[in-house]
Design a protein around this motif. Structure first.
Motif, PDB file in Angstrom:
ATOM      1  N   ALA A 175       0.839  -1.198   0.000  1.00 23.08           N
ATOM      2  CA  ALA A 175       0.000   0.000   0.000  1.00 23.08           C
ATOM      3  C   ALA A 175       0.871   1.245   0.000  1.00 23.08           C
ATOM      4  O   ALA A 175       1.993   1.249   0.522  1.00 23.08           O
ATOM      5  CB  ALA A 175      -0.926   0.019   1.213  1.00 23.08           C
ATOM      6  N   ILE A 176       0.326   2.277  -0.629  1.00 22.23           N
ATOM      7  CA  ILE A 176       0.961   3.592  -0.588  1.00 22.23           C
ATOM      8  C   ILE A 176      -0.101   4.630  -0.271  1.00 22.23           C
ATOM      9  O   ILE A 176      -1.301   4.391  -0.440  1.00 22.23           O
ATOM     10  CB  ILE A 176       1.635   3.966  -1.924  1.00 22.23           C
ATOM     11  CG1 ILE A 176       0.603   4.009  -3.067  1.00 22.23           C
ATOM     12  CG2 ILE A 176       2.779   3.034  -2.239  1.00 22.23           C
ATOM     13  CD1 ILE A 176       1.136   4.597  -4.361  1.00 22.23           C
ATOM     14  N   THR A 177       0.346   5.776   0.200  1.00 25.41           N
ATOM     15  CA  THR A 177      -0.501   6.954   0.229  1.00 25.41           C
ATOM     16  C   THR A 177       0.036   7.927  -0.795  1.00 25.41           C
ATOM     17  O   THR A 177       1.248   7.993  -1.038  1.00 25.41           O
ATOM     18  CB  THR A 177      -0.542   7.602   1.629  1.00 25.41           C
ATOM     19  OG1 THR A 177      -1.487   8.687   1.636  1.00 25.41           O
ATOM     20  CG2 THR A 177       0.813   8.120   2.059  1.00 25.41           C
ATOM     21  N   ARG A 178      -0.884   8.637  -1.456  1.00 19.19           N
ATOM     22  CA  ARG A 178      -0.496   9.620  -2.472  1.00 19.19           C
ATOM     23  C   ARG A 178      -1.009  10.977  -2.022  1.00 19.19           C
ATOM     24  O   ARG A 178      -2.186  11.130  -1.692  1.00 19.19           O
ATOM     25  CB  ARG A 178      -1.064   9.227  -3.829  1.00 19.19           C
ATOM     26  CG  ARG A 178      -0.595   7.864  -4.299  1.00 19.19           C
ATOM     27  CD  ARG A 178      -1.193   7.455  -5.624  1.00 19.19           C
ATOM     28  NE  ARG A 178      -2.639   7.302  -5.569  1.00 19.19           N
ATOM     29  CZ  ARG A 178      -3.358   6.769  -6.558  1.00 19.19           C
ATOM     30  NH1 ARG A 178      -2.775   6.347  -7.661  1.00 19.19           N
ATOM     31  NH2 ARG A 178      -4.668   6.666  -6.438  1.00 19.19           N
ATOM     32  N   VAL A 179      -0.118  11.964  -2.044  1.00 15.57           N
ATOM     33  CA  VAL A 179      -0.414  13.293  -1.512  1.00 15.57           C
ATOM     34  C   VAL A 179      -0.194  14.337  -2.596  1.00 15.57           C
ATOM     35  O   VAL A 179       0.772  14.260  -3.353  1.00 15.57           O
ATOM     36  CB  VAL A 179       0.482  13.606  -0.296  1.00 15.57           C
ATOM     37  CG1 VAL A 179       0.154  14.979   0.281  1.00 15.57           C
ATOM     38  CG2 VAL A 179       0.333  12.530   0.779  1.00 15.57           C
ATOM     39  N   SER A 180      -1.108  15.307  -2.670  1.00 16.98           N
ATOM     40  CA  SER A 180      -0.916  16.437  -3.568  1.00 16.98           C
ATOM     41  C   SER A 180      -1.692  17.621  -3.021  1.00 16.98           C
ATOM     42  O   SER A 180      -2.455  17.495  -2.062  1.00 16.98           O
ATOM     43  CB  SER A 180      -1.395  16.101  -4.988  1.00 16.98           C
ATOM     44  OG  SER A 180      -2.804  16.107  -5.052  1.00 16.98           O
ATOM     45  N   GLU A 181      -1.522  18.778  -3.653  1.00 15.33           N
ATOM     46  CA  GLU A 181      -2.240  19.975  -3.226  1.00 15.33           C
ATOM     47  C   GLU A 181      -3.536  20.163  -4.004  1.00 15.33           C
ATOM     48  O   GLU A 181      -4.295  21.083  -3.726  1.00 15.33           O
ATOM     49  CB  GLU A 181      -1.350  21.206  -3.411  1.00 15.33           C
ATOM     50  CG  GLU A 181      -0.109  21.201  -2.520  1.00 15.33           C
ATOM     51  CD  GLU A 181       0.746  22.444  -2.702  1.00 15.33           C
ATOM     52  OE1 GLU A 181       0.393  23.267  -3.582  1.00 15.33           O
ATOM     53  OE2 GLU A 181       1.754  22.587  -1.979  1.00 15.33           O
ATOM     54  N   GLY A 182      -3.795  19.307  -4.983  1.00 22.23           N
ATOM     55  CA  GLY A 182      -4.979  19.451  -5.818  1.00 22.23           C
ATOM     56  C   GLY A 182      -6.024  18.397  -5.528  1.00 22.23           C
ATOM     57  O   GLY A 182      -5.962  17.654  -4.542  1.00 22.23           O
ATOM     58  N   LEU A 183      -6.997  18.318  -6.437  1.00 25.36           N
ATOM     59  CA  LEU A 183      -8.088  17.365  -6.294  1.00 25.36           C
ATOM     60  C   LEU A 183      -7.602  15.935  -6.481  1.00 25.36           C
ATOM     61  O   LEU A 183      -8.008  15.026  -5.751  1.00 25.36           O
ATOM     62  CB  LEU A 183      -9.184  17.684  -7.326  1.00 25.36           C
ATOM     63  CG  LEU A 183     -10.359  16.702  -7.398  1.00 25.36           C
ATOM     64  CD1 LEU A 183     -11.193  16.768  -6.123  1.00 25.36           C
ATOM     65  CD2 LEU A 183     -11.220  17.010  -8.621  1.00 25.36           C
ATOM     66  N   MET A 184      -6.744  15.735  -7.481  1.00 26.11           N
ATOM     67  CA  MET A 184      -6.268  14.403  -7.813  1.00 26.11           C
ATOM     68  C   MET A 184      -4.896  14.163  -7.200  1.00 26.11           C
ATOM     69  O   MET A 184      -4.036  15.039  -7.236  1.00 26.11           O
ATOM     70  CB  MET A 184      -6.186  14.233  -9.348  1.00 26.11           C
ATOM     71  CG  MET A 184      -7.533  14.353 -10.029  1.00 26.11           C
ATOM     72  SD  MET A 184      -8.736  13.225  -9.311  1.00 26.11           S
ATOM     73  CE  MET A 184      -7.878  11.664  -9.519  1.00 26.11           C
ATOM     74  N   HIS A 185      -4.706  12.948  -6.668  1.00 23.66           N
ATOM     75  CA  HIS A 185      -3.430  12.607  -6.038  1.00 23.66           C
ATOM     76  C   HIS A 185      -2.630  11.599  -6.857  1.00 23.66           C
ATOM     77  O   HIS A 185      -1.584  11.130  -6.401  1.00 23.66           O
ATOM     78  CB  HIS A 185      -3.686  12.072  -4.635  1.00 23.66           C
ATOM     79  CG  HIS A 185      -4.536  12.975  -3.791  1.00 23.66           C
ATOM     80  ND1 HIS A 185      -4.197  14.278  -3.529  1.00 23.66           N
ATOM     81  CD2 HIS A 185      -5.737  12.768  -3.178  1.00 23.66           C
ATOM     82  CE1 HIS A 185      -5.140  14.844  -2.767  1.00 23.66           C
ATOM     83  NE2 HIS A 185      -6.083  13.950  -2.552  1.00 23.66           N
ATOM     84  N   ASN A 186      -3.119  11.255  -8.057  1.00 25.54           N
ATOM     85  CA  ASN A 186      -2.411  10.294  -8.898  1.00 25.54           C
ATOM     86  C   ASN A 186      -0.976  10.737  -9.146  1.00 25.54           C
ATOM     87  O   ASN A 186      -0.699  11.927  -9.299  1.00 25.54           O
ATOM     88  CB  ASN A 186      -3.106  10.147 -10.259  1.00 25.54           C
ATOM     89  CG  ASN A 186      -4.547   9.713 -10.129  1.00 25.54           C
ATOM     90  OD1 ASN A 186      -5.340  10.376  -9.458  1.00 25.54           O
ATOM     91  ND2 ASN A 186      -4.901   8.617 -10.771  1.00 25.54           N
TER      92      ASN A 186
END
Length: 264
Positions: A175-186
């Motif tokens: 498992a991973i977590t994906r982080v971003s500042e926008g709506l999508m974290h892909n």
């Protein structure tokens, strides 16, 4: 022999098929590449073989070819499960049918009903029915911004990250977590991924999702809200960027085991 359908989106810098092929070579497993564009499935000469489809193009030809091959061969993932994951509507339907928790979702052709769904939830996320890598996904807050239908809409769940769980043979293995500042974290949309432990709740909902689809392996994308994890989608041809778990090795071992079981 393991016959391999390469992933169409592989690149020299991001080669999912090649990573698994390297592990097959280390295990001295016999394999051959299979080009769906150059065979006649009605006269393929393949019978009682294992075919691994790392990915297929979203077109009728490859799906039909793989579906015919699946009549006399063991195909991983099955064409039906790949297509079920490619269709967000079918994914939602299968998850709901098995009681797997997912955001409130609607698939609508009526603009009036789409507007009502938006007004009821305040904010919704529009997703292309057959999109991938987060392309075309957008937040909608006003009816005039719905755009042309039909509409696949999900309630918006406030978040700053999502999770992807890789399920193989019914078991969550990474498992991973994906982080971003926008709506999508892909990752393809600029998100940053990092490995995370698989907690009991994450494991249960990811494994239940794979079982609902009826798929050998997949990537289950989750959000966390006040009540726990909820499933955004299930990817039938997943990447495993940033996973700490040795996914290519595990996937190669799974293919080898399934091929040996066919010969037993």
């Amino acid at each position: 022999m393991i016959y391999i359908v390469p992933k169409p989106t592989d690149t020299p810098d991001d080669n999912s098929t090649g990573a698994v092929m390297q592990e097959l070579e280390r295990a001295d497993a016999r394999y051959a590449l299979l080009d769906l564009g150059t065979i006649d499935p009605l006269n393929s000469g393949l019978e009682n073989e294992l075919v691994w489809a790392c990915g297929i193009r979203q077109d009728g030809h490859q799906f039909e070819t793989l579906s015919v091959l699946a009549l006399d061969n063991r195909v991983i993932n099955t064409p039906e499960s790949i297509v079920a994951c490619a269709s967000k509507v079918m994914t939602s339907a299968l998850l709901l049918r098995k009681g797997v928790r997912t955001p409130r979702t609607a698939y609508l052709c009526s603009e009036e009903q789409a507007r009502d769904f938006l007004l009821r939830h305040g904010k919704v996320v529009y997703k292309p029915l057959y999109g991938y890598d987060g392309n075309g996904i957008r937040l909608v807050t006003k009816p005039d911004d719905l755009g042309p239908g039909p509409w696949y809409l999900q309630e918006y769940i406030p978040n700053d990250r999502d999770f992807r769980v890789f399920v193989l043979g019914g078991e969550a293995v990474g498992a991973i977590t994906r982080v971003s500042e926008g709506l999508m974290h892909n990752i393809h949309q600029g998100g940053t991924g990092m490995p995370v432990p698989i907690d009991d709740e994450m494991r249960a909902i990811a494994e239940d999702s794979a079982a609902a689809i009826g798929i050998d392996y997949c990537g289950v994308d989750l959000l966390r809200d006040r009540e726990g994890y909820t499933v955004l989608e299930v990817n039938g041809t997943p990447n495993w960027h940033c996973m700490a778990a040795p996914i290519p090795n595990l996937l190669a071992a799974y293919l080898i085991e399934r091929e040996r079981n066919m010969r037993a």
